[in-house]
Design an enzyme around this catalytic site. Structure first.
Site, mmCIF file in Angstrom:
data_model
loop_
_atom_site.group_PDB
_atom_site.id
_atom_site.type_symbol
_atom_site.label_atom_id
_atom_site.label_comp_id
_atom_site.label_asym_id
_atom_site.label_seq_id
_atom_site.Cartn_x
_atom_site.Cartn_y
_atom_site.Cartn_z
ATOM 1 N N SER A 92 -9.113 -0.650 1.918
ATOM 2 C CA SER A 92 -8.103 -1.490 2.556
ATOM 3 C C SER A 92 -8.794 -2.686 3.179
ATOM 4 C CB SER A 92 -7.356 -0.700 3.636
ATOM 5 O OG SER A 92 -6.367 -1.497 4.252
ATOM 6 N N HIS A 96 -8.424 -12.585 8.020
ATOM 7 C CA HIS A 96 -7.749 -13.529 8.906
ATOM 8 C C HIS A 96 -8.575 -14.822 8.974
ATOM 9 C CE1 HIS A 96 -4.690 -10.789 10.386
ATOM 10 N NE2 HIS A 96 -5.612 -9.875 10.625
ATOM 11 N N HIS A 106 -3.935 -9.444 2.518
ATOM 12 C CA HIS A 106 -4.093 -7.992 2.680
ATOM 13 C C HIS A 106 -4.136 -7.353 1.302
ATOM 14 C CE1 HIS A 106 -1.821 -4.101 2.492
ATOM 15 N NE2 HIS A 106 -2.786 -3.745 3.310
ATOM 16 N N ASN A 108 -4.764 -3.225 -0.539
ATOM 17 C CA ASN A 108 -5.041 -1.811 -0.366
ATOM 18 C C ASN A 108 -4.881 -1.109 -1.704
ATOM 19 O OD1 ASN A 108 -3.502 1.045 0.099
ATOM 20 N ND2 ASN A 108 -5.141 0.769 1.584
ATOM 21 N N VAL A 109 -5.824 -0.268 -2.057
ATOM 22 C CA VAL A 109 -5.672 0.634 -3.196
ATOM 23 C C VAL A 109 -6.104 2.022 -2.731
ATOM 24 C CG1 VAL A 109 -5.796 -0.975 -5.122
ATOM 25 C CG2 VAL A 109 -7.916 -0.206 -4.069
ATOM 26 N N HIS A 145 1.218 -15.162 -7.263
ATOM 27 C CA HIS A 145 2.144 -14.316 -8.008
ATOM 28 C C HIS A 145 1.862 -14.323 -9.508
ATOM 29 C CE1 HIS A 145 5.052 -12.694 -5.092
ATOM 30 N NE2 HIS A 145 4.671 -13.721 -4.356
ATOM 31 N N HIS A 175 13.353 -5.579 12.511
ATOM 32 C CA HIS A 175 13.814 -5.999 13.840
ATOM 33 C C HIS A 175 13.823 -7.523 13.990
ATOM 34 C CE1 HIS A 175 9.439 -5.783 14.069
ATOM 35 N NE2 HIS A 175 9.459 -6.565 15.132
ATOM 36 N N GLY A 258 -5.499 11.719 12.530
ATOM 37 C CA GLY A 258 -6.703 11.772 13.349
ATOM 38 C C GLY A 258 -7.829 10.925 12.825
ATOM 39 N N GLY A 259 -7.498 9.821 12.187
ATOM 40 C CA GLY A 259 -8.519 8.937 11.657
ATOM 41 C C GLY A 259 -9.247 8.157 12.738
#
Length: 304
Positions: A92, A96, A106, A108-109, A145, A175, A258-259
């Site tokens: 991951s 920034h 960002h 992640n795999v 894209h 939100h 618990g990481g």
């Protein structure tokens, strides 16, 4: 037959490749590495870059953890996994940039295996990548894209549209009633292609990240900006924090299982600001971000 070691070897190599290329691109800072061990089982390697010429903060994490039962974040949308032990691994990253003209990215795999005595293991791949600009450039979004579409098209002509839609819907702040950025790809629970093809799809997604992101960084890194742009960047970073702490499955999974907290929250930006009742000035670049970019669009077929 699943090959967990092959997945692990690929993911560790992907972390190495991305860190080497992004550090070279930055040219000033390097990734500092910290290995860690998880008490319940497994561990990982966190690499973080700070105070670079291009990147104010960036992190690329590898983790491989095991546990006696799946956490609530994983079983909420798949209740059949409750009570199973698990093995999870992934890479991951979040980058920034310092310059507000360069977007945050960002990727992640990941790979999960849920086990239960006397039953076949349930396994799946997931991941993707998304782009969060602070100032909008159509050509950057189109490039991002297009790479994502080209990545999917080798497998199926409808995968890109499906995974783009999933990304638009997932990276959405309910939100705020607004997307986090301009999307990209998001997929989860992937096993219908069989292990070999599902694993191959994960690899082409992971391998395409640099081709999607680096040209955008190179195009924008020298553009000028002032205090106004910097303050707007810090304000928009607040949306990133809100999403990661409230909605992100990876963050919730890491905390609930618990990481290692430092590694899980590595994705948060170094500086951020919240402004009460902010409204972009009509006709400004900031207003254009909301009007033209923070909405679902067909970026591949965009033309000037």
């Amino acid at each position: 037959m699943i090959d967990i070691e092959a997945v692990k070897t690929y993911l560790q190599g992907l972390q190495d490749k991305i860190c080497a290329d992004l550090a070279q691109l930055d040219g000033k800072s390097v990734f500092k590495e910290e290995s860690w061990v998880r008490e319940e089982g497994g561990g990982g390697c966190s690499r973080v870059l700070t105070d670079g010429a291009i990147f104010e903060k960036g992190g690329v994490n590898f983790s491989h953890v095991t546990g006696a039962s799946m956490p609530a974040s994983a079983t909420a949308h798949r209740p059949e996994l409750a009570g199973r032990s698990f093995e999870a691994m992934g890479v991951s990253l979040v980058m920034h940039p310092l310059n507000p003209r360069v977007p945050t990215s960002h990727m992640n795999v990941r790979f999960f295996v849920a086990k239960k005595d006397g039953e076949e293991p349930i396994w799946w791949f997931g991941g993707g990548y998304d782009l969060t600009p602070y100032y909008g450039y159509e050509e950057d979004c189109q490039h991002w894209h297009q790479v994502a579409k080209d990545t999917c098209d080798d497998f199926s002509g409808d995968l890109y549209l499906s995974y783009k839609k999933w990304c638009d819907e997932y990276f959405y702040l309910k939100h705020r009633d607004e997307p986090r950025g301009v999307g990209g790809l998001f997929f989860d629970d992937l096993n219908n292609l069989g292990f070999e093809e599902s694993f191959r799809f994960q690899r082409v997604v992971g391998d395409s990240f640099l081709a999607a992101y680096v040209p955008i960084v190179e195009r924008r890194k020298e553009e000028s900006y002032g205090e106004r742009e910097r303050e707007f960047q810090l304000y928009r970073r607040g949306r990133y924090v809100e999403f990661n702490l409230v909605f992100d499955r990876g963050t919730l999974f890491g905390l609930q299982s618990g990481g290692r907290t430092e590694s899980i929250l590595m994705s948060l930006p170094p500086l951020v600001r919240w402004v009460y009742g902010y409204e972009a000035e009509e006709g400004s670049e900031e207003a254009r971000l909301y009007r033209d970019f923070l909405r679902a669009r067909d970026w591949v077929n965009w033309s000037e």
